[in-house]
Design an enzyme around this catalytic site. Structure first.
Site, PDB file in Angstrom:
ATOM      1  N   LYS A 136       0.836  -1.202   0.000  1.00 57.76           N
ATOM      2  CA  LYS A 136       0.000   0.000   0.000  1.00 57.76           C
ATOM      3  C   LYS A 136       0.869   1.249   0.000  1.00 57.76           C
ATOM      4  O   LYS A 136       0.562   2.234  -0.678  1.00 57.76           O
ATOM      5  CB  LYS A 136      -0.920  -0.004   1.229  1.00 57.76           C
ATOM      6  CG  LYS A 136      -1.792   1.253   1.332  1.00 57.76           C
ATOM      7  CD  LYS A 136      -2.772   1.164   2.477  1.00 57.76           C
ATOM      8  CE  LYS A 136      -3.627   2.442   2.542  1.00 57.76           C
ATOM      9  NZ  LYS A 136      -4.665   2.363   3.583  1.00 57.76           N
ATOM     10  N   HIS A 175     -10.285 -24.255 -38.016  1.00 60.68           N
ATOM     11  CA  HIS A 175     -11.461 -23.845 -37.250  1.00 60.68           C
ATOM     12  C   HIS A 175     -11.778 -24.834 -36.132  1.00 60.68           C
ATOM     13  O   HIS A 175     -12.905 -25.308 -35.990  1.00 60.68           O
ATOM     14  CB  HIS A 175     -12.669 -23.656 -38.168  1.00 60.68           C
ATOM     15  CG  HIS A 175     -12.488 -22.532 -39.150  1.00 60.68           C
ATOM     16  ND1 HIS A 175     -12.122 -21.271 -38.768  1.00 60.68           N
ATOM     17  CD2 HIS A 175     -12.600 -22.501 -40.504  1.00 60.68           C
ATOM     18  CE1 HIS A 175     -12.027 -20.500 -39.843  1.00 60.68           C
ATOM     19  NE2 HIS A 175     -12.304 -21.223 -40.905  1.00 60.68           N
TER      20      HIS A 175
END
Length: 528
Positions: free
Chosen positions: A134, A285
Protein backbone atom coordinates in the site's frame (compact mmCIF):
# COMPACT_ATOMS: atom_id res chain seq x y z
CA UNK A 1 17.91 2.37 4.86
CA UNK A 2 16.52 -0.61 6.78
CA UNK A 3 15.29 -3.90 5.39
CA UNK A 4 13.07 -6.40 7.20
CA UNK A 5 13.56 -9.98 6.03
CA UNK A 6 11.12 -12.76 6.93
CA UNK A 7 11.05 -15.68 4.52
CA UNK A 8 9.77 -19.23 4.58
CA UNK A 9 11.63 -20.23 1.40
CA UNK A 10 15.22 -19.18 2.06
CA UNK A 11 16.49 -19.77 -1.48
CA UNK A 12 18.93 -16.98 -2.34
CA UNK A 13 18.25 -15.03 0.84
CA UNK A 14 21.81 -15.17 2.20
CA UNK A 15 23.27 -13.74 -1.00
CA UNK A 16 20.62 -11.01 -1.00
CA UNK A 17 21.28 -10.13 2.62
CA UNK A 18 25.03 -9.98 1.99
CA UNK A 19 24.49 -7.66 -0.96
CA UNK A 20 22.21 -5.42 1.10
CA UNK A 21 24.69 -5.32 3.97
CA UNK A 22 27.48 -4.38 1.56
CA UNK A 23 25.33 -1.44 0.43
CA UNK A 24 24.95 -0.24 3.99
CA UNK A 25 21.38 -1.45 4.47
CA UNK A 26 20.50 -2.37 8.06
CA UNK A 27 19.03 -5.86 8.46
CA UNK A 28 16.04 -6.80 10.63
CA UNK A 29 14.74 -10.36 10.64
CA UNK A 30 12.56 -12.93 12.36
CA UNK A 31 13.18 -16.32 13.98
CA UNK A 32 14.75 -18.84 11.66
CA UNK A 33 15.76 -16.27 9.06
CA UNK A 34 17.57 -14.16 11.67
CA UNK A 35 19.39 -17.24 12.92
CA UNK A 36 20.49 -18.18 9.40
CA UNK A 37 21.81 -14.68 8.65
CA UNK A 38 23.64 -14.50 11.96
CA UNK A 39 25.30 -17.85 11.25
CA UNK A 40 26.60 -16.30 8.05
CA UNK A 41 28.26 -13.54 10.07
CA UNK A 42 25.79 -10.84 9.08
CA UNK A 43 24.79 -8.19 11.63
CA UNK A 44 21.06 -8.67 12.07
CA UNK A 45 18.56 -7.27 14.55
CA UNK A 46 15.74 -9.57 15.57
CA UNK A 47 12.21 -8.21 15.29
CA UNK A 48 11.69 -8.83 18.99
CA UNK A 49 14.42 -6.28 19.70
CA UNK A 50 12.68 -3.74 17.47
CA UNK A 51 9.23 -4.24 18.96
CA UNK A 52 10.36 -4.79 22.52
CA UNK A 53 7.98 -7.73 22.57
CA UNK A 54 8.98 -11.39 22.31
CA UNK A 55 7.75 -13.74 19.61
CA UNK A 56 4.89 -15.74 21.09
CA UNK A 57 2.29 -18.44 20.42
CA UNK A 58 4.83 -20.63 18.57
CA UNK A 59 5.75 -17.72 16.33
CA UNK A 60 2.18 -16.88 15.37
CA UNK A 61 2.66 -13.39 16.81
CA UNK A 62 5.93 -11.64 16.00
CA UNK A 63 5.47 -8.94 13.35
CA UNK A 64 1.89 -7.90 14.19
CA UNK A 65 3.08 -4.80 16.02
CA UNK A 66 2.88 -0.98 15.54
CA UNK A 67 6.66 -0.71 15.41
CA UNK A 68 6.62 -2.94 12.33
CA UNK A 69 3.47 -1.73 10.60
CA UNK A 70 4.06 1.88 11.60
CA UNK A 71 7.52 1.68 10.01
CA UNK A 72 5.99 0.26 6.85
CA UNK A 73 2.86 2.37 6.54
CA UNK A 74 4.08 5.84 7.47
CA UNK A 75 4.11 8.21 4.51
CA UNK A 76 7.44 10.01 4.44
CA UNK A 77 5.89 13.08 2.78
CA UNK A 78 3.26 13.52 5.50
CA UNK A 79 4.58 15.50 8.49
CA UNK A 80 1.89 14.15 10.80
CA UNK A 81 2.97 10.58 10.04
CA UNK A 82 6.63 11.31 10.65
CA UNK A 83 5.83 13.16 13.87
CA UNK A 84 3.83 10.17 15.09
CA UNK A 85 6.77 7.86 14.39
CA UNK A 86 9.09 10.15 16.32
CA UNK A 87 6.67 10.40 19.24
CA UNK A 88 6.43 6.64 19.55
CA UNK A 89 10.10 5.92 18.80
CA UNK A 90 9.36 4.05 15.56
CA UNK A 91 11.92 3.84 12.76
CA UNK A 92 10.94 3.52 9.13
CA UNK A 93 11.34 0.25 7.23
CA UNK A 94 12.28 0.91 3.62
CA UNK A 95 12.52 -2.59 2.18
CA UNK A 96 10.46 -5.66 3.06
CA UNK A 97 11.49 -9.13 1.85
CA UNK A 98 8.78 -11.69 2.59
CA UNK A 99 7.60 -14.96 1.15
CA UNK A 100 4.71 -16.74 2.76
CA UNK A 101 4.21 -20.04 4.55
CA UNK A 102 3.98 -22.79 1.90
CA UNK A 103 0.23 -23.30 2.07
CA UNK A 104 -0.20 -24.41 -1.55
CA UNK A 105 2.63 -26.96 -1.34
CA UNK A 106 1.34 -28.27 1.99
CA UNK A 107 -2.22 -28.99 0.86
CA UNK A 108 -0.94 -30.53 -2.39
CA UNK A 109 0.70 -33.34 -0.42
CA UNK A 110 -1.15 -36.62 -0.13
CA UNK A 111 -2.47 -37.16 3.38
CA UNK A 112 -2.29 -33.49 4.39
CA UNK A 113 -4.09 -33.08 7.70
CA UNK A 114 -6.46 -30.23 8.39
CA UNK A 115 -4.17 -29.17 11.24
CA UNK A 116 -1.17 -28.93 8.89
CA UNK A 117 -3.17 -26.94 6.39
CA UNK A 118 -4.39 -24.48 9.01
CA UNK A 119 -0.90 -24.10 10.53
CA UNK A 120 0.46 -23.15 7.13
CA UNK A 121 -1.91 -20.22 6.74
CA UNK A 122 0.35 -17.19 7.08
CA UNK A 123 -1.05 -14.21 9.01
CA UNK A 124 1.79 -11.83 9.79
CA UNK A 125 3.40 -12.19 6.37
CA UNK A 126 0.38 -11.14 4.29
CA UNK A 127 -0.34 -8.31 6.75
CA UNK A 128 3.16 -6.90 6.28
CA UNK A 129 3.03 -7.42 2.52
CA UNK A 130 -0.21 -5.46 2.29
CA UNK A 131 1.18 -2.65 4.43
CA UNK A 132 4.33 -2.32 2.36
CA UNK A 133 2.51 -2.68 -0.96
CA UNK A 134 0.00 0.00 0.00
CA UNK A 135 2.84 2.37 0.83
CA UNK A 136 4.73 1.58 -2.39
CA UNK A 137 5.94 5.15 -2.86
CA UNK A 138 8.18 4.77 0.18
CA UNK A 139 8.67 1.02 0.63
CA UNK A 140 9.95 -1.68 -1.68
CA UNK A 141 8.13 -4.99 -1.21
CA UNK A 142 9.89 -8.15 -2.45
CA UNK A 143 7.80 -11.33 -2.46
CA UNK A 144 9.74 -13.67 -4.77
CA UNK A 145 13.38 -14.66 -5.19
CA UNK A 146 13.18 -13.81 -8.90
CA UNK A 147 12.97 -10.13 -7.89
CA UNK A 148 16.19 -10.08 -5.85
CA UNK A 149 18.53 -9.31 -8.74
CA UNK A 150 16.54 -6.29 -9.97
CA UNK A 151 16.45 -4.83 -6.47
CA UNK A 152 20.22 -5.12 -6.01
CA UNK A 153 20.95 -3.70 -9.47
CA UNK A 154 18.90 -0.56 -8.78
CA UNK A 155 20.27 -0.10 -5.27
CA UNK A 156 23.82 -0.36 -6.59
CA UNK A 157 23.10 2.04 -9.45
CA UNK A 158 20.95 4.66 -7.72
CA UNK A 159 21.15 4.02 -3.98
CA UNK A 160 17.38 3.56 -3.98
CA UNK A 161 14.59 1.87 -5.88
CA UNK A 162 12.87 3.73 -8.71
CA UNK A 163 9.17 4.56 -8.56
CA UNK A 164 8.65 2.21 -11.52
CA UNK A 165 10.21 -0.78 -9.77
CA UNK A 166 8.53 -0.08 -6.44
CA UNK A 167 5.13 0.11 -8.13
CA UNK A 168 5.79 -3.11 -10.09
CA UNK A 169 6.82 -4.84 -6.86
CA UNK A 170 3.65 -3.60 -5.19
CA UNK A 171 1.45 -4.97 -7.97
CA UNK A 172 3.28 -8.31 -7.79
CA UNK A 173 2.78 -8.34 -4.02
CA UNK A 174 -0.97 -7.79 -4.21
CA UNK A 175 -1.16 -10.44 -6.94
CA UNK A 176 0.66 -12.87 -4.65
CA UNK A 177 -1.71 -12.15 -1.75
CA UNK A 178 -4.68 -12.69 -4.07
CA UNK A 179 -3.26 -16.03 -5.20
CA UNK A 180 -2.54 -17.07 -1.63
CA UNK A 181 -5.98 -16.18 -0.31
CA UNK A 182 -7.60 -17.87 -3.32
CA UNK A 183 -5.72 -21.10 -2.60
CA UNK A 184 -6.84 -21.02 1.04
CA UNK A 185 -10.44 -20.40 0.02
CA UNK A 186 -10.35 -23.20 -2.55
CA UNK A 187 -9.00 -25.65 0.00
CA UNK A 188 -11.22 -24.79 2.95
CA UNK A 189 -14.40 -24.61 0.87
CA UNK A 190 -13.66 -28.08 -0.53
CA UNK A 191 -13.38 -29.71 2.91
CA UNK A 192 -16.23 -32.02 3.88
CA UNK A 193 -15.92 -31.22 7.57
CA UNK A 194 -16.76 -34.03 10.03
CA UNK A 195 -16.56 -32.79 13.61
CA UNK A 196 -16.69 -36.29 15.08
CA UNK A 197 -13.42 -37.17 13.31
CA UNK A 198 -11.60 -34.01 14.32
CA UNK A 199 -8.10 -34.68 15.67
CA UNK A 200 -4.51 -33.61 14.99
CA UNK A 201 -4.15 -36.36 12.38
CA UNK A 202 -7.56 -35.73 10.77
CA UNK A 203 -7.25 -35.84 6.97
CA UNK A 204 -10.53 -34.46 5.67
CA UNK A 205 -12.33 -35.71 2.62
CA UNK A 206 -12.48 -33.01 -0.01
CA UNK A 207 -15.07 -32.31 -2.67
CA UNK A 208 -13.74 -32.36 -6.24
CA UNK A 209 -15.29 -28.94 -6.80
CA UNK A 210 -14.86 -26.41 -4.01
CA UNK A 211 -17.68 -24.24 -2.69
CA UNK A 212 -15.91 -21.22 -4.15
CA UNK A 213 -13.70 -21.49 -7.20
CA UNK A 214 -10.78 -19.08 -7.30
CA UNK A 215 -8.49 -19.36 -10.29
CA UNK A 216 -5.53 -17.14 -11.12
CA UNK A 217 -3.97 -16.43 -14.50
CA UNK A 218 -1.04 -14.32 -15.68
CA UNK A 219 -1.31 -12.34 -18.90
CA UNK A 220 0.95 -13.61 -21.66
CA UNK A 221 0.11 -10.87 -24.14
CA UNK A 222 -2.55 -8.53 -25.44
CA UNK A 223 -3.97 -9.64 -28.79
CA UNK A 224 -4.77 -7.42 -31.76
CA UNK A 225 -8.42 -8.45 -31.52
CA UNK A 226 -10.61 -11.35 -30.50
CA UNK A 227 -12.54 -13.92 -32.47
CA UNK A 228 -13.69 -11.06 -34.69
CA UNK A 229 -12.04 -7.71 -35.38
CA UNK A 230 -14.55 -5.70 -33.31
CA UNK A 231 -13.72 -7.73 -30.17
CA UNK A 232 -10.83 -7.09 -27.80
CA UNK A 233 -8.80 -9.97 -26.36
CA UNK A 234 -5.78 -11.04 -24.34
CA UNK A 235 -4.07 -14.37 -23.71
CA UNK A 236 -3.51 -15.59 -20.14
CA UNK A 237 -1.74 -18.65 -18.76
CA UNK A 238 -2.07 -20.64 -15.54
CA UNK A 239 0.19 -19.62 -12.67
CA UNK A 240 1.87 -23.02 -12.99
CA UNK A 241 1.23 -24.23 -16.56
CA UNK A 242 1.45 -27.95 -17.23
CA UNK A 243 4.73 -29.05 -18.80
CA UNK A 244 4.38 -29.37 -22.54
CA UNK A 245 1.21 -27.27 -22.73
CA UNK A 246 0.66 -24.53 -25.30
CA UNK A 247 1.23 -21.77 -22.74
CA UNK A 248 4.81 -22.98 -22.22
CA UNK A 249 5.68 -22.54 -25.88
CA UNK A 250 8.11 -20.06 -27.39
CA UNK A 251 7.35 -18.34 -30.69
CA UNK A 252 10.47 -18.51 -32.83
CA UNK A 253 9.29 -16.38 -35.73
CA UNK A 254 6.25 -15.03 -37.55
CA UNK A 255 3.44 -12.59 -37.02
CA UNK A 256 1.84 -12.10 -33.64
CA UNK A 257 -0.50 -14.94 -32.68
CA UNK A 258 -4.18 -14.10 -32.98
CA UNK A 259 -7.06 -15.20 -30.76
CA UNK A 260 -8.16 -17.79 -33.33
CA UNK A 261 -4.57 -18.94 -33.92
CA UNK A 262 -4.21 -19.73 -30.22
CA UNK A 263 -7.56 -21.53 -29.96
CA UNK A 264 -6.82 -23.65 -33.03
CA UNK A 265 -3.21 -24.24 -31.98
CA UNK A 266 -4.38 -25.61 -28.64
CA UNK A 267 -6.76 -28.02 -30.39
CA UNK A 268 -3.96 -29.25 -32.67
CA UNK A 269 -1.39 -29.51 -29.90
CA UNK A 270 -3.62 -31.41 -27.49
CA UNK A 271 -4.58 -33.82 -30.26
CA UNK A 272 -1.02 -34.53 -31.44
CA UNK A 273 0.08 -35.08 -27.83
CA UNK A 274 -2.33 -37.99 -27.56
CA UNK A 275 -0.17 -40.10 -29.90
CA UNK A 276 2.88 -42.01 -28.71
CA UNK A 277 4.33 -42.58 -32.19
CA UNK A 278 5.36 -39.87 -34.65
CA UNK A 279 2.21 -37.96 -35.57
CA UNK A 280 1.01 -34.87 -37.41
CA UNK A 281 -2.28 -33.03 -36.86
CA UNK A 282 -3.71 -30.33 -39.12
CA UNK A 283 -6.51 -28.23 -37.63
CA UNK A 284 -8.87 -25.77 -39.27
CA UNK A 285 -11.46 -23.85 -37.25
CA UNK A 286 -10.85 -25.94 -34.11
CA UNK A 287 -11.41 -29.28 -35.89
CA UNK A 288 -8.77 -31.77 -37.06
CA UNK A 289 -9.02 -31.92 -40.84
CA UNK A 290 -6.11 -34.31 -41.19
CA UNK A 291 -4.34 -36.60 -38.73
CA UNK A 292 -1.79 -39.32 -39.36
CA UNK A 293 1.05 -41.29 -37.85
CA UNK A 294 4.17 -42.27 -39.75
CA UNK A 295 7.72 -43.49 -39.51
CA UNK A 296 8.95 -39.90 -39.95
CA UNK A 297 7.57 -36.41 -39.54
CA UNK A 298 7.46 -36.10 -43.33
CA UNK A 299 5.43 -39.29 -43.73
CA UNK A 300 3.00 -38.30 -40.99
CA UNK A 301 2.50 -34.85 -42.56
CA UNK A 302 2.10 -36.19 -46.08
CA UNK A 303 -0.61 -38.61 -44.97
CA UNK A 304 -2.40 -36.00 -42.83
CA UNK A 305 -2.39 -33.47 -45.68
CA UNK A 306 -4.00 -35.97 -48.07
CA UNK A 307 -7.15 -36.18 -45.94
CA UNK A 308 -8.37 -32.69 -46.83
CA UNK A 309 -5.91 -30.49 -48.78
CA UNK A 310 -8.55 -27.82 -49.25
CA UNK A 311 -9.22 -27.33 -45.53
CA UNK A 312 -5.51 -27.63 -44.74
CA UNK A 313 -4.98 -24.32 -46.57
CA UNK A 314 -4.31 -21.72 -43.88
CA UNK A 315 -4.43 -24.37 -41.19
CA UNK A 316 -2.56 -25.02 -37.96
CA UNK A 317 -0.04 -27.87 -38.07
CA UNK A 318 1.35 -29.71 -35.05
CA UNK A 319 4.00 -32.42 -34.77
CA UNK A 320 4.87 -34.41 -31.64
CA UNK A 321 8.42 -34.91 -32.92
CA UNK A 322 11.08 -32.42 -34.04
CA UNK A 323 10.64 -31.04 -37.55
CA UNK A 324 13.56 -31.79 -39.85
CA UNK A 325 14.44 -30.31 -43.22
CA UNK A 326 12.39 -32.83 -45.23
CA UNK A 327 9.19 -32.17 -43.27
CA UNK A 328 9.81 -28.42 -43.31
CA UNK A 329 10.23 -28.36 -47.08
CA UNK A 330 6.95 -30.24 -47.54
CA UNK A 331 5.01 -28.01 -45.13
CA UNK A 332 6.48 -24.84 -46.68
CA UNK A 333 4.73 -25.64 -49.96
CA UNK A 334 1.32 -24.94 -48.41
CA UNK A 335 -0.08 -21.85 -46.72
CA UNK A 336 0.19 -22.48 -42.99
CA UNK A 337 -0.72 -20.09 -40.17
CA UNK A 338 1.05 -21.80 -37.26
CA UNK A 339 3.53 -24.66 -37.19
CA UNK A 340 4.22 -26.28 -33.79
CA UNK A 341 6.72 -28.91 -32.73
CA UNK A 342 8.91 -29.88 -29.78
CA UNK A 343 11.88 -28.60 -31.79
CA UNK A 344 13.12 -27.63 -35.25
CA UNK A 345 16.41 -28.55 -36.83
CA UNK A 346 18.66 -25.70 -37.98
CA UNK A 347 17.90 -26.71 -41.58
CA UNK A 348 14.16 -26.61 -40.93
CA UNK A 349 14.43 -23.10 -39.48
CA UNK A 350 16.38 -22.05 -42.55
CA UNK A 351 13.57 -23.30 -44.80
CA UNK A 352 11.10 -20.95 -43.09
CA UNK A 353 13.48 -18.02 -42.77
CA UNK A 354 12.11 -16.36 -45.88
CA UNK A 355 8.48 -17.03 -44.88
CA UNK A 356 8.46 -14.31 -42.24
CA UNK A 357 4.73 -14.47 -41.59
CA UNK A 358 4.64 -18.16 -40.68
CA UNK A 359 4.39 -18.51 -36.93
CA UNK A 360 6.76 -21.16 -35.62
CA UNK A 361 6.10 -22.38 -32.08
CA UNK A 362 8.55 -24.52 -30.15
CA UNK A 363 6.93 -26.38 -27.25
CA UNK A 364 9.18 -28.67 -25.25
CA UNK A 365 7.53 -31.98 -24.40
CA UNK A 366 8.34 -33.88 -21.20
CA UNK A 367 9.25 -37.57 -21.44
CA UNK A 368 5.78 -38.60 -20.25
CA UNK A 369 3.97 -36.00 -22.35
CA UNK A 370 1.00 -38.26 -23.02
CA UNK A 371 0.19 -38.29 -19.31
CA UNK A 372 0.54 -34.52 -18.74
CA UNK A 373 -2.88 -32.97 -19.17
CA UNK A 374 -4.96 -30.19 -17.73
CA UNK A 375 -7.00 -31.56 -14.84
CA UNK A 376 -9.96 -29.19 -15.31
CA UNK A 377 -11.82 -27.57 -18.17
CA UNK A 378 -13.85 -24.38 -17.96
CA UNK A 379 -16.52 -22.82 -20.13
CA UNK A 380 -17.88 -19.32 -19.55
CA UNK A 381 -21.66 -18.97 -19.63
CA UNK A 382 -23.90 -15.99 -18.88
CA UNK A 383 -22.90 -14.73 -15.40
CA UNK A 384 -21.38 -18.07 -14.57
CA UNK A 385 -18.83 -20.75 -15.23
CA UNK A 386 -19.04 -24.43 -16.09
CA UNK A 387 -16.24 -26.46 -14.56
CA UNK A 388 -15.53 -30.12 -15.26
CA UNK A 389 -12.73 -32.64 -15.05
CA UNK A 390 -10.91 -32.78 -18.36
CA UNK A 391 -11.72 -35.55 -20.84
CA UNK A 392 -8.46 -37.42 -20.37
CA UNK A 393 -9.85 -40.91 -20.90
CA UNK A 394 -7.60 -43.16 -22.98
CA UNK A 395 -9.11 -46.20 -24.62
CA UNK A 396 -7.19 -49.48 -24.54
CA UNK A 397 -7.71 -52.52 -26.75
CA UNK A 398 -8.96 -54.42 -23.71
CA UNK A 399 -11.70 -51.79 -23.21
CA UNK A 400 -13.31 -52.60 -26.54
CA UNK A 401 -16.33 -54.86 -26.42
CA UNK A 402 -16.96 -56.65 -29.68
CA UNK A 403 -20.74 -56.89 -30.14
CA UNK A 404 -21.06 -58.35 -33.65
CA UNK A 405 -20.64 -61.75 -35.21
CA UNK A 406 -17.83 -60.48 -37.40
CA UNK A 407 -14.63 -59.94 -35.47
CA UNK A 408 -12.32 -56.99 -36.23
CA UNK A 409 -8.89 -57.87 -37.60
CA UNK A 410 -5.74 -56.94 -35.70
CA UNK A 411 -5.15 -54.07 -38.15
CA UNK A 412 -8.73 -52.84 -37.80
CA UNK A 413 -8.50 -52.79 -34.01
CA UNK A 414 -5.40 -50.62 -34.12
CA UNK A 415 -6.98 -48.32 -36.68
CA UNK A 416 -10.04 -48.07 -34.41
CA UNK A 417 -7.82 -46.93 -31.55
CA UNK A 418 -6.31 -44.32 -33.87
CA UNK A 419 -9.73 -43.17 -35.07
CA UNK A 420 -11.02 -43.01 -31.51
CA UNK A 421 -8.16 -40.72 -30.46
CA UNK A 422 -8.97 -38.38 -33.33
CA UNK A 423 -12.73 -38.42 -32.70
CA UNK A 424 -12.14 -37.12 -29.17
CA UNK A 425 -10.82 -33.88 -30.65
CA UNK A 426 -13.48 -33.42 -33.34
CA UNK A 427 -16.49 -31.26 -32.55
CA UNK A 428 -19.71 -33.20 -32.05
CA UNK A 429 -21.35 -34.81 -33.82
CA UNK A 430 -18.09 -36.46 -34.89
CA UNK A 431 -17.59 -39.15 -37.50
CA UNK A 432 -14.01 -40.14 -38.41
CA UNK A 433 -13.01 -42.60 -41.16
CA UNK A 434 -9.48 -43.99 -40.86
CA UNK A 435 -7.18 -46.54 -42.45
CA UNK A 436 -3.53 -47.39 -41.96
CA UNK A 437 -2.93 -44.75 -39.32
CA UNK A 438 -4.47 -41.94 -41.34
CA UNK A 439 -7.73 -40.03 -41.36
CA UNK A 440 -9.61 -40.65 -44.61
CA UNK A 441 -12.65 -38.46 -43.95
CA UNK A 442 -13.79 -36.28 -41.06
CA UNK A 443 -17.32 -35.06 -40.40
CA UNK A 444 -17.65 -32.51 -37.59
CA UNK A 445 -19.97 -30.19 -35.75
CA UNK A 446 -23.26 -31.12 -37.35
CA UNK A 447 -26.64 -31.18 -35.63
CA UNK A 448 -27.24 -34.65 -37.11
CA UNK A 449 -24.84 -37.58 -36.95
CA UNK A 450 -26.15 -38.58 -40.35
CA UNK A 451 -24.97 -35.28 -41.81
CA UNK A 452 -21.53 -35.69 -40.21
CA UNK A 453 -21.23 -39.14 -41.80
CA UNK A 454 -22.28 -37.78 -45.20
CA UNK A 455 -19.88 -34.83 -44.97
CA UNK A 456 -16.99 -37.16 -44.10
CA UNK A 457 -17.79 -39.20 -47.22
CA UNK A 458 -18.04 -36.08 -49.39
CA UNK A 459 -14.68 -34.81 -48.13
CA UNK A 460 -13.02 -38.15 -48.80
CA UNK A 461 -14.40 -38.16 -52.34
CA UNK A 462 -13.16 -34.58 -52.88
CA UNK A 463 -9.70 -35.64 -51.70
CA UNK A 464 -9.86 -38.67 -54.03
CA UNK A 465 -9.55 -41.06 -51.11
CA UNK A 466 -11.31 -44.41 -51.12
CA UNK A 467 -13.26 -45.29 -47.99
CA UNK A 468 -13.34 -48.96 -48.89
CA UNK A 469 -12.23 -51.15 -45.97
CA UNK A 470 -11.92 -48.19 -43.60
CA UNK A 471 -12.82 -48.09 -39.93
CA UNK A 472 -15.09 -45.46 -38.39
CA UNK A 473 -15.21 -43.88 -34.95
CA UNK A 474 -18.36 -42.14 -33.76
CA UNK A 475 -17.94 -39.95 -30.67
CA UNK A 476 -21.42 -40.89 -29.41
CA UNK A 477 -23.80 -43.76 -30.02
CA UNK A 478 -25.85 -44.33 -33.15
CA UNK A 479 -29.43 -43.71 -32.02
CA UNK A 480 -30.75 -45.45 -35.15
CA UNK A 481 -29.33 -47.77 -37.76
CA UNK A 482 -29.39 -45.09 -40.48
CA UNK A 483 -26.07 -43.58 -39.38
CA UNK A 484 -24.44 -46.99 -39.48
CA UNK A 485 -25.88 -47.64 -42.93
CA UNK A 486 -24.37 -44.39 -44.27
CA UNK A 487 -20.82 -45.25 -43.16
CA UNK A 488 -21.12 -48.85 -44.35
CA UNK A 489 -22.46 -47.66 -47.72
CA UNK A 490 -19.37 -45.44 -47.92
CA UNK A 491 -17.12 -48.48 -47.49
CA UNK A 492 -16.48 -48.90 -43.76
CA UNK A 493 -16.02 -52.48 -42.56
CA UNK A 494 -15.55 -51.83 -38.84
CA UNK A 495 -17.13 -49.29 -36.48
CA UNK A 496 -16.39 -48.05 -32.95
CA UNK A 497 -19.09 -46.32 -30.94
CA UNK A 498 -19.83 -45.89 -27.23
CA UNK A 499 -23.03 -47.92 -27.13
CA UNK A 500 -25.70 -47.18 -24.57
CA UNK A 501 -28.63 -46.36 -26.86
CA UNK A 502 -32.10 -47.77 -26.30
CA UNK A 503 -31.75 -49.13 -29.82
CA UNK A 504 -28.33 -50.71 -29.44
CA UNK A 505 -29.64 -54.12 -30.43
CA UNK A 506 -31.23 -52.66 -33.55
CA UNK A 507 -27.88 -51.17 -34.58
CA UNK A 508 -26.01 -54.40 -33.71
CA UNK A 509 -28.50 -56.36 -35.82
CA UNK A 510 -27.94 -53.89 -38.68
CA UNK A 511 -24.16 -54.37 -38.42
CA UNK A 512 -24.61 -58.16 -38.53
CA UNK A 513 -26.94 -57.79 -41.48
CA UNK A 514 -24.38 -55.67 -43.34
CA UNK A 515 -21.54 -58.02 -42.44
CA UNK A 516 -19.40 -55.45 -40.60
CA UNK A 517 -17.67 -55.58 -37.24
CA UNK A 518 -18.62 -53.23 -34.43
CA UNK A 519 -17.16 -52.53 -31.01
CA UNK A 520 -18.57 -50.62 -28.06
CA UNK A 521 -16.12 -48.43 -26.17
CA UNK A 522 -18.36 -47.68 -23.20
CA UNK A 523 -17.33 -44.01 -23.18
CA UNK A 524 -18.57 -40.95 -25.04
CA UNK A 525 -16.44 -38.05 -26.28
CA UNK A 526 -18.77 -35.11 -26.89
CA UNK A 527 -16.78 -31.96 -27.64
CA UNK A 528 -18.79 -28.78 -27.96
Amino acid sequence: MRALISVSDKTGIVDLAKALHALGVGLISTGGTAKLLAEQGLPVTEVAEVTGFPEMLDGRVKTLHPKVHGGLLARRDTPEHMAALKAHNIDTIDLLIVNLYPFEATVAKAGCTLADAIENIDIGGPAMVRSAAKNWKDVGIVTDASQYADVIVELKSNGKLSDKLRFALSVAAFNRISQYDGAISNYLSSVNFEAEKLSEDYVPERAQFSGQFNEQYVKVQDLRYGENSHQQAAWYRDLAPAAGSLATGVQLQGKELSYNNIADADAAWECVKSFETTACVIVKHANPCGVAVGATALEAYSKAFQTDPTSAFGGIIAFNRPVDKAAAEAVSKQFVEVLMAPDFSAEALEVFKSKVNVRLMKIALPANYGDVRNALETKRVGSGLLLQSADNHELALTDMKIVTVKQPTHEELHDLLFAWKVAKFVKSNAIVFCKNGMTMGVGAGQMSRLDSARIASIKAEAAKLSLQHTVVASDAFFPFRDGLDVVVDAGATCVAQPGGSMRDQEVIDAANERGVAMVFTGVRHFRH
